[in-house]
Design a protein around this motif. Structure first.
Motif, PDB file in Angstrom:
ATOM      1  N   TYR A 233       3.918   6.760   8.079  1.00 22.63           N
ATOM      2  CA  TYR A 233       2.742   6.499   7.237  1.00 22.63           C
ATOM      3  C   TYR A 233       1.504   6.877   8.051  1.00 22.63           C
ATOM      4  CZ  TYR A 233       0.030   4.266   3.535  1.00 22.63           C
ATOM      5  OH  TYR A 233      -0.833   4.035   2.486  1.00 22.63           O
TER       6      TYR A 233
ATOM      7  N   GLN B 133       0.840  -1.207   0.000  1.00 23.73           N
ATOM      8  CA  GLN B 133       0.000   0.000   0.000  1.00 23.73           C
ATOM      9  C   GLN B 133       0.867   1.246   0.000  1.00 23.73           C
ATOM     10  OE1 GLN B 133      -2.557   1.804   3.340  1.00 23.73           O
ATOM     11  NE2 GLN B 133      -4.024   0.598   2.194  1.00 23.73           N
TER      12      GLN B 133
ATOM     13  N   GLU C 267     -14.569   5.243  -1.170  1.00 25.53           N
ATOM     14  CA  GLU C 267     -14.608   6.394  -0.232  1.00 25.53           C
ATOM     15  C   GLU C 267     -16.021   6.887   0.053  1.00 25.53           C
ATOM     16  OE1 GLU C 267     -11.891   6.460   1.177  1.00 25.53           O
ATOM     17  OE2 GLU C 267     -10.237   6.245  -0.230  1.00 25.53           O
TER      18      GLU C 267
ATOM     19  N   PRO D 281     -13.355   3.888  10.863  1.00 28.26           N
ATOM     20  CA  PRO D 281     -13.789   5.247  11.205  1.00 28.26           C
ATOM     21  C   PRO D 281     -12.858   6.288  10.587  1.00 28.26           C
ATOM     22  CG  PRO D 281     -12.613   4.250  13.040  1.00 28.26           C
ATOM     23  CD  PRO D 281     -12.770   3.178  11.998  1.00 28.26           C
TER      24      PRO D 281
ATOM     25  N   ARG E  80     -12.933   7.124 -10.071  1.00 34.33           N
ATOM     26  CA  ARG E  80     -12.762   6.134  -8.996  1.00 34.33           C
ATOM     27  C   ARG E  80     -13.550   4.861  -9.338  1.00 34.33           C
ATOM     28  NH1 ARG E  80      -8.697   6.516  -5.193  1.00 34.33           N
ATOM     29  NH2 ARG E  80      -9.219   5.314  -3.353  1.00 34.33           N
TER      30      ARG E  80
ATOM     31  N   LEU F 205      -9.075  -0.627  -3.471  1.00 35.13           N
ATOM     32  CA  LEU F 205      -9.273   0.781  -3.826  1.00 35.13           C
ATOM     33  C   LEU F 205     -10.607   1.195  -3.222  1.00 35.13           C
ATOM     34  CD1 LEU F 205      -8.006   3.079  -5.772  1.00 35.13           C
ATOM     35  CD2 LEU F 205      -9.872   2.449  -7.304  1.00 35.13           C
TER      36      LEU F 205
HETATM   37  N1  SAH Z   1      -3.404   5.848  -2.195  1.00 36.11           N
HETATM   38  C1  SAH Z   1      -4.145   4.626  -1.978  1.00 36.11           C
HETATM   39  C2  SAH Z   1      -4.123   4.208  -0.531  1.00 36.11           C
HETATM   40  C3  SAH Z   1      -4.789   5.187   0.355  1.00 36.11           C
HETATM   41  S1  SAH Z   1      -4.620   4.926   2.082  1.00 36.11           S
HETATM   42  C4  SAH Z   1      -5.541   4.790  -2.509  1.00 36.11           C
HETATM   43  O1  SAH Z   1      -5.876   5.837  -3.023  1.00 36.11           O
HETATM   44  O2  SAH Z   1      -6.295   3.834  -2.470  1.00 36.11           O
HETATM   45  C5  SAH Z   1      -5.913   3.786   2.393  1.00 36.11           C
HETATM   46  C6  SAH Z   1      -7.203   4.341   2.940  1.00 36.11           C
HETATM   47  O3  SAH Z   1      -6.996   5.021   4.162  1.00 36.11           O
HETATM   48  C7  SAH Z   1      -7.918   5.368   2.101  1.00 36.11           C
HETATM   49  O4  SAH Z   1      -8.592   4.771   1.036  1.00 36.11           O
HETATM   50  C8  SAH Z   1      -8.850   6.044   3.106  1.00 36.11           C
HETATM   51  O5  SAH Z   1     -10.156   5.484   3.084  1.00 36.11           O
HETATM   52  C9  SAH Z   1      -8.159   5.755   4.454  1.00 36.11           C
HETATM   53  N2  SAH Z   1      -7.831   7.027   5.127  1.00 36.11           N
HETATM   54  C10 SAH Z   1      -7.146   8.077   4.649  1.00 36.11           C
HETATM   55  N3  SAH Z   1      -7.167   9.100   5.526  1.00 36.11           N
HETATM   56  C11 SAH Z   1      -7.878   8.680   6.594  1.00 36.11           C
HETATM   57  C12 SAH Z   1      -8.288   9.291   7.820  1.00 36.11           C
HETATM   58  N4  SAH Z   1      -7.958  10.533   8.129  1.00 36.11           N
HETATM   59  N5  SAH Z   1      -9.016   8.542   8.690  1.00 36.11           N
HETATM   60  C13 SAH Z   1      -9.350   7.281   8.400  1.00 36.11           C
HETATM   61  N6  SAH Z   1      -9.028   6.664   7.252  1.00 36.11           N
HETATM   62  C14 SAH Z   1      -8.297   7.352   6.351  1.00 36.11           C
END
Ligand code: SAH
Length: 350
Positions: free
Chosen positions: A308, A109, A165, A234, A185, A162
């Motif tokens: 991360y 990831q 969202e 969440p 998306r 993916l």
């Molecule tokens: N760049 C990749 C991976 C994203 S990180 C992509 O676009 O799929 C994986 C997931 O973390 C995201 O899809 C999102 O749903 C979640 N995420 C990101 N920011 C977050 C936050 N502030 N709180 C909770 N989950 C979050």
């Protein structure tokens, strides 16, 4: 309340409700209703997967990202984020360690980091699959072209996560800048499916501007798109984002939604996410009891884990992967479940 119980019973039998019924289910949340749904979901999950818990070794390959999602801590504009990317060798080392611990799925990831060209990714995937043909390789690296996804599949990648969202276009636009679109998306998810990937979608619970109506659309999307996996956690606020003043999502509502999603698809691979374990110390265990059947422990090198930071307080321990696996084994055993050494594909019987 009886109406809600009836809806849950109907969902268990038909695996389908209409949008306004899903909305009613969400608005009808109460601890009693959630407990009822949770018991049903746990039974349904046990009928398909028994008490097995699948594990995926999560390797966070890069926190460099060209995108500026308003909710995400590793968004491009966060100048305070210390950026890193793992080398091919570091990624392969994580897999070696994971394999010896019993992991049979590796999830790569990362942010949308242009350094990870098709060529580089294909080389990494080919090497992992050559060394560990009994393992599944999952990618979670955002939106790419059809041709790119095709090359990654041909190199041997098995699965792709993916998250959609949100299944509401207006809501999607409130969470993302104008260069990212809901249409793209969804197109990506469809492309992935058509290429034969096992696909995971998903959403955050309590993301800013989310309503019972948008959540009902998420549930309908899961019902109709029929993903193999669905990540639900969440939303958790990160102070270096435009949403810094927005509250985090509800733990209880996340558990309730996990149970509802289990009833929509008894066979779904449903992780008890890291975000769930972050807002409650027993979150992952409670997620499993609410109907989840997957956990994704971190296999990233210990010194990059804290960087991360998708959201604040994200749990990461300085412990080596071996320690994490041991403590997870123990906590799952304590609630009557067991971690298994298996690829953990979706069971497709109904
Ligand atoms: N760049 C990749 C991976 C994203 S990180 C992509 O676009 O799929 C994986 C997931 O973390 C995201 O899809 C999102 O749903 C979640 N995420 C990101 N920011 C977050 C936050 N502030 N709180 C909770 N989950 C979050």
């Amino acid at each position: 309340m009886n109406d809600i119980i009836k809806l849950i019973d109907r969902l268990e039998k038909s695996h389908s409700l209409n949008l306004s019924e899903y909305e009613q289910l969400i608005n009808g949340y109460s601890p009693t209703v959630a407990e009822y749904a949770g018991k049903k979901a746990e039974a349904v999950r046990q009928a398909v997967y028994g008490r097995d818990v699948y594990i995926r070794g999560l390797i966070e390959i890069s926190n460099i990202c060209k995108n500026d999602c308003y909710y995400c801590g590793i968004r491009h504009s966060n100048k305070k984020c210390q950026r890193y990317r793992l080398s091919e060798q570091q990624i392969l080392n994580c897999c070696d360690e994971g394999y010896s611990l019993g992991f049979r799925t590796f999830v790569l990831q990362g942010g949308e980091d242009l350094h990870f060209s098709d060529e580089l990714l294909c080389s990494i995937i080919t090497k992992i699959k050559a060394k560990y043909p009994d393992c599944a390789v999952t990618l979670s690296i955002g939106e790419r072209s059809f041709e790119s996804y095709k090359a990654l599949k041909e190199a041997g990648a098995d699965r792709y996560l993916l998250r959609h969202e949100t299944a509401d276009k207006d809501h999607y636009q409130k969470l993302h800048p104008g260069n990212l679109s809901f249409e793209n998306r969804i197109k990506c998810l469809e492309n992935l499916k058509s290429l034969g990937f096992q696909v995971g979608c998903g959403f955050m619970v309590g993301s800013p501007y989310q309503t019972a109506k948008t959540l009902a659309k998420d549930l309908k999307f899961i019902e109709t798109f029929k993903p193999d996996m669905c990540g639900i956690g969440p939303y958790i606020t990160h102070k270096e984002t435009p949403f810094k003043d927005m509250p985090s999502g509800s733990f209880e509502l996340t558990l309730y939604l996990l149970s509802i999603v289990r009833l929509i698809d008894p066979n779904l691979l449903l992780p008890a996410t890291t975000a769930l374990g972050t807002i409650n110390p027993n979150g992952r265990e409670m997620g499993i009891k609410a109907g989840a059947n997957v956990v994704m422990p971190n296999l990233s090198p210990t010194d990059t884990r804290s960087k991360y930071e998708l959201y604040e307080g994200k749990i990461f321990s300085g412990d080596e992967a071996a320690e994490c696996k041991k403590s997870l084994e123990k906590s799952m055993k304590a609630i009557g479940y067991q971690i298994v050494t298996a690829r953990g594909d979706k069971i497709n019987q109904s």
